[in-house]
Design a protein around this motif. Structure first.
Motif, mmCIF file in Angstrom:
data_model
loop_
_atom_site.group_PDB
_atom_site.id
_atom_site.type_symbol
_atom_site.label_atom_id
_atom_site.label_comp_id
_atom_site.label_asym_id
_atom_site.label_seq_id
_atom_site.Cartn_x
_atom_site.Cartn_y
_atom_site.Cartn_z
ATOM 1 N N LYS A 1 31.078 -47.583 41.857
ATOM 2 C CA LYS A 1 31.211 -48.724 41.692
ATOM 3 C C LYS A 1 31.877 -49.664 41.546
ATOM 4 O O LYS A 1 32.575 -50.774 41.825
ATOM 5 N N THR A 2 33.247 -49.384 40.645
ATOM 6 C CA THR A 2 34.376 -49.759 40.201
ATOM 7 C C THR A 2 35.482 -49.598 41.276
ATOM 8 O O THR A 2 36.096 -50.674 42.155
ATOM 9 N N ALA A 3 35.350 -48.430 42.211
ATOM 10 C CA ALA A 3 36.064 -47.875 43.503
ATOM 11 C C ALA A 3 35.572 -49.393 44.116
ATOM 12 O O ALA A 3 36.844 -49.123 45.382
ATOM 13 N N ALA A 4 34.515 -49.187 43.933
ATOM 14 C CA ALA A 4 33.923 -50.327 45.941
ATOM 15 C C ALA A 4 34.415 -51.612 45.598
ATOM 16 O O ALA A 4 34.674 -51.999 46.661
ATOM 17 N N ILE A 5 34.617 -51.951 44.508
ATOM 18 C CA ILE A 5 35.139 -53.073 43.921
ATOM 19 C C ILE A 5 36.334 -53.085 44.753
ATOM 20 O O ILE A 5 36.792 -54.483 45.337
ATOM 21 N N TYR A 6 37.146 -52.154 45.154
ATOM 22 C CA TYR A 6 38.339 -52.247 45.133
ATOM 23 C C TYR A 6 38.576 -52.257 46.859
ATOM 24 O O TYR A 6 40.225 -52.268 47.369
ATOM 25 N N HIS B 1 47.425 -41.265 37.905
ATOM 26 C CA HIS B 1 46.165 -40.383 37.434
ATOM 27 C C HIS B 1 45.266 -41.487 36.385
ATOM 28 O O HIS B 1 43.991 -41.352 36.570
ATOM 29 N N PHE B 2 45.871 -42.579 35.655
ATOM 30 C CA PHE B 2 44.885 -43.033 34.949
ATOM 31 C C PHE B 2 44.383 -44.128 35.781
ATOM 32 O O PHE B 2 42.862 -44.145 35.230
ATOM 33 N N GLY B 3 44.687 -44.476 36.389
ATOM 34 C CA GLY B 3 44.016 -45.183 37.635
ATOM 35 C C GLY B 3 42.864 -44.807 38.033
ATOM 36 O O GLY B 3 41.468 -44.885 38.740
ATOM 37 N N ASP B 4 42.976 -43.655 38.682
ATOM 38 C CA ASP B 4 42.326 -42.129 39.944
ATOM 39 C C ASP B 4 40.939 -42.155 38.723
ATOM 40 O O ASP B 4 39.387 -41.997 39.160
ATOM 41 N N VAL B 5 40.989 -41.943 37.384
ATOM 42 C CA VAL B 5 40.508 -41.643 36.365
ATOM 43 C C VAL B 5 39.404 -42.619 36.180
ATOM 44 O O VAL B 5 37.945 -42.250 35.735
ATOM 45 N N LEU B 6 39.592 -44.126 36.397
ATOM 46 C CA LEU B 6 38.783 -45.794 35.848
ATOM 47 C C LEU B 6 38.158 -45.810 37.161
ATOM 48 O O LEU B 6 37.571 -46.305 37.348
ATOM 49 N N GLY B 7 38.549 -45.644 38.596
ATOM 50 C CA GLY B 7 38.768 -45.646 39.736
ATOM 51 C C GLY B 7 39.072 -46.643 40.608
ATOM 52 O O GLY B 7 38.643 -47.202 41.192
ATOM 53 N N LEU B 8 40.209 -47.114 39.482
ATOM 54 C CA LEU B 8 41.481 -48.378 40.135
ATOM 55 C C LEU B 8 41.648 -48.486 40.925
ATOM 56 O O LEU B 8 42.747 -46.963 41.035
ATOM 57 N N ASP B 9 42.273 -49.449 41.763
ATOM 58 C CA ASP B 9 43.227 -48.981 43.075
ATOM 59 C C ASP B 9 44.334 -50.277 42.338
ATOM 60 O O ASP B 9 44.526 -50.541 42.557
ATOM 61 N N LEU B 10 45.680 -49.400 41.583
ATOM 62 C CA LEU B 10 46.184 -50.242 41.031
ATOM 63 C C LEU B 10 47.424 -50.438 41.215
ATOM 64 O O LEU B 10 47.999 -51.802 41.297
ATOM 65 N N HIS C 1 37.545 -64.537 34.919
ATOM 66 C CA HIS C 1 37.931 -64.189 35.853
ATOM 67 C C HIS C 1 37.532 -63.058 37.051
ATOM 68 O O HIS C 1 38.369 -62.688 37.543
ATOM 69 N N LYS C 2 36.407 -62.784 36.991
ATOM 70 C CA LYS C 2 35.702 -61.418 37.860
ATOM 71 C C LYS C 2 36.325 -61.968 39.255
ATOM 72 O O LYS C 2 35.669 -63.248 39.661
ATOM 73 N N PRO C 3 36.266 -60.930 40.270
ATOM 74 C CA PRO C 3 35.940 -61.176 41.233
ATOM 75 C C PRO C 3 34.487 -61.716 41.825
ATOM 76 O O PRO C 3 33.519 -60.764 41.115
ATOM 77 N N LYS C 4 33.996 -62.548 42.787
ATOM 78 C CA LYS C 4 33.159 -62.731 43.210
ATOM 79 C C LYS C 4 32.169 -62.017 43.067
ATOM 80 O O LYS C 4 30.973 -61.590 43.207
ATOM 81 N N LEU C 5 32.506 -60.647 44.169
ATOM 82 C CA LEU C 5 31.256 -59.561 44.549
ATOM 83 C C LEU C 5 31.040 -58.727 42.995
ATOM 84 O O LEU C 5 30.075 -58.029 43.301
ATOM 85 N N VAL C 6 31.639 -58.730 41.856
ATOM 86 C CA VAL C 6 31.086 -58.131 40.956
ATOM 87 C C VAL C 6 29.842 -58.990 40.246
ATOM 88 O O VAL C 6 30.072 -60.317 39.589
ATOM 89 N N THR C 7 28.359 -57.787 40.710
ATOM 90 C CA THR C 7 27.725 -58.508 39.525
ATOM 91 C C THR C 7 27.412 -57.642 38.300
ATOM 92 O O THR C 7 26.462 -58.034 37.615
ATOM 93 N N GLU C 8 28.009 -56.660 38.339
ATOM 94 C CA GLU C 8 27.395 -54.861 37.160
ATOM 95 C C GLU C 8 28.354 -56.232 35.577
ATOM 96 O O GLU C 8 28.898 -56.327 35.429
ATOM 97 N N PRO C 9 27.537 -55.971 34.576
ATOM 98 C CA PRO C 9 28.218 -55.654 33.806
ATOM 99 C C PRO C 9 30.046 -54.654 33.371
ATOM 100 O O PRO C 9 29.988 -53.826 33.859
ATOM 101 N N HIS C 10 31.040 -55.713 33.207
ATOM 102 C CA HIS C 10 31.921 -55.097 33.440
ATOM 103 C C HIS C 10 32.813 -55.434 32.463
ATOM 104 O O HIS C 10 33.002 -56.323 31.189
#
Length: 143
Positions: free
Chosen positions: A17-22, A50-59, A112-121
């Protein structure tokens, strides 16, 4: 949910879900500072990637970002990334994860969450000084 431990942090993350946001994320500011951030981020060290990949982030796509010119044709960037999931353990606002030139900190959810985020974050803040990579002089942008 996937439990992830990074040093003293223990996080419960929805990596997909985190990766999908980005994937569809386009809200980051435009302009030459952001363009430089993206270009300089291509040179990130493997441990940061690697830090970003583990978290599903696009840095390359922070949820929010500020840029401040510093001496020596460099720019200090600060901002945060949005992560779907929850913080199980870890000190907030501690700037306690340092990887290369990057400093990271856990931050509780804000408005300041992205508009598409409806999940707990929650947010992971970052600060880094990166070299100016664009052919245009940084001095021209400051004026």
């Amino acid at each position: 949910m996937k439990e992830v431990r990074i040093e003293d942090w223990l996080l419960n993350i929805e990596v997909e879900k985190t990766a999908a946001i980005y994937e569809d994320f386009t809200e980051v500011c435009a302009g030459q500072y952001y363009e430089n951030f993206c270009k300089a981020s291509l040179l990130l060290d493997d441990k940061v990637l690697h830090f970003g990949d583990v978290l599903g982030l696009d840095l390359h796509k922070p949820s929010a970002m500020n840029a401040f010119p510093v001496e020596g044709e460099q720019v200090m960037y600060s901002g945060h990334y949005t992560i779907c999931g929850e913080i199980i353990a870890g000190e907030l606002e501690a700037w306690d994860i340092v990887i290369g030139a990057h400093c990271f900190s856990l931050i509780e959810e804000d408005d300041h969450k992205p508009k598409l985020v409806t999940e707990p974050h929650f947010l992971i803040g970052f600060e880094v000084v990166l070299p100016w990579q664009l052919p245009e002089s940084m001095e021209l942008i400051k004026k």
